[in-house]
Design an enzyme around this catalytic site. Structure first.
Site, mmCIF file in Angstrom:
data_model
loop_
_atom_site.group_PDB
_atom_site.id
_atom_site.type_symbol
_atom_site.label_atom_id
_atom_site.label_comp_id
_atom_site.label_asym_id
_atom_site.label_seq_id
_atom_site.Cartn_x
_atom_site.Cartn_y
_atom_site.Cartn_z
ATOM 1 C CB ALA A 1 -12.917 36.079 -22.869
ATOM 2 C CE1 TYR A 2 -19.712 36.577 -17.927
ATOM 3 C CE2 TYR A 2 -18.640 35.744 -15.950
ATOM 4 C CZ TYR A 2 -19.736 36.329 -16.568
ATOM 5 O OH TYR A 2 -20.834 36.668 -15.838
ATOM 6 C CB SER A 3 -12.167 35.699 -15.581
ATOM 7 O OG SER A 3 -12.805 34.474 -15.310
ATOM 8 C CB SER B 1 -15.038 40.974 -19.850
ATOM 9 O OG SER B 1 -15.877 39.967 -19.317
#
Length: 244
Positions: free
Chosen positions: A150-152, A154
């Protein structure tokens, strides 16, 4: 021989720093204020220890960023710099083990938050014929970090948004750029498994973490009159780790 930092004059400029009261955001706020800028921090949770003007803003809510922008414009009449720094890392787990709501929340803060803040501020910058937007992304958006889908994703979205908006505003006097730092030494790292932190250090050719001051110096340059022909660009802060 030590090299001196550049001096910038931001007198009369109004800067919005999202997530501006802690960690990287606080260093950015301090650096812009050192140059004379009036700094306003948009944060979900105000910090009573911060010396900067604060406005309680949820960047994942477009109504919240719209209202904050209008309040600031009514008070100051201008917004010169927008630094999109607010972020949420979330859990570090395999994609198929992610809580769906948390995955959505990470994207909502990190990517939609940048969209909302830009959407709320760009009209005033376009009308003024000038402005600087700096989006704090991550090397994870270029490389993709395992167990941080998710972080990557986003942060990859933030990089693409930066390139798109930079092209849209290229002739409007508004420059839009992004930073892609590798791991930076903040209080947040103290909450992580130290073996994980050491692994990040080992990936750096310089063999160390970045510092918040190194991030803030690059932000200051991107906001300054020394930066005139860079827009839609991504600047690495990786100690040599980035390969493209």
């Amino acid at each position: 021989m030590a090299y001196a930092n550049a001096d910038y004059d931001f007198t009369g400029c109004v800067a919005v720093v999202t997530g501006g009261t802690g960690g990287i955001g606080a260093a950015i706020s301090e650096r812009l204020a050192k140059g004379g800028a009036q700094v306003v921090c948009w944060d979900l949770k105000p910090n009573p220890e911060s010396r900067f003007t604060q406005d309680t803003v949820d960047v994942s809510d477009p109504a919240s960023t719209d209202a904050a922008a209008q309040r600031l414009l009514a008070r100051s009449g201008r917004i010169d710099f927008l630094i999109n720094n607010a972020g949420y890392a979330g859990s570090t787990v395999p994609l198929d083990e992610y809580d769906v709501a948390e995955w959505h929340r990470i994207v909502s803060v990190n990517l939609l938050g940048v969209f909302h803040a830009c959407r709320s501020v760009v009209p005033a910058m376009r009308a003024a014929g000038q402005g600087r937007i700096v989006n704090i992304a991550s090397l994870a958006g270029k490389e993709g970090t395992p167990n941080a889908s998710a972080y990557s994703a986003s942060k990859a979205g933030v990089l693409a948004l930066t390139k798109s908006l930079g092209k849209e505003l290229a002739n409007a006097g508004v420059l839009v750029n992004a930073l892609a730092p590798a791991a930076v030494k903040t209080a947040l790292l103290q909450q992580m498994d130290q073996a994980h932190v050491q692994n990040m250090i080992n990936k750096s050719p310089m063999g160390r973490l970045g510092t918040v001051d190194e991030v803030s110096e690059m932000v200051a340059w991107l906001c300054s009159g020394s930066c005139t022909f860079n827009t839609g660009a991504v600047f690495d802060l990786s100690g040599g780790r980035a390969t493209y």
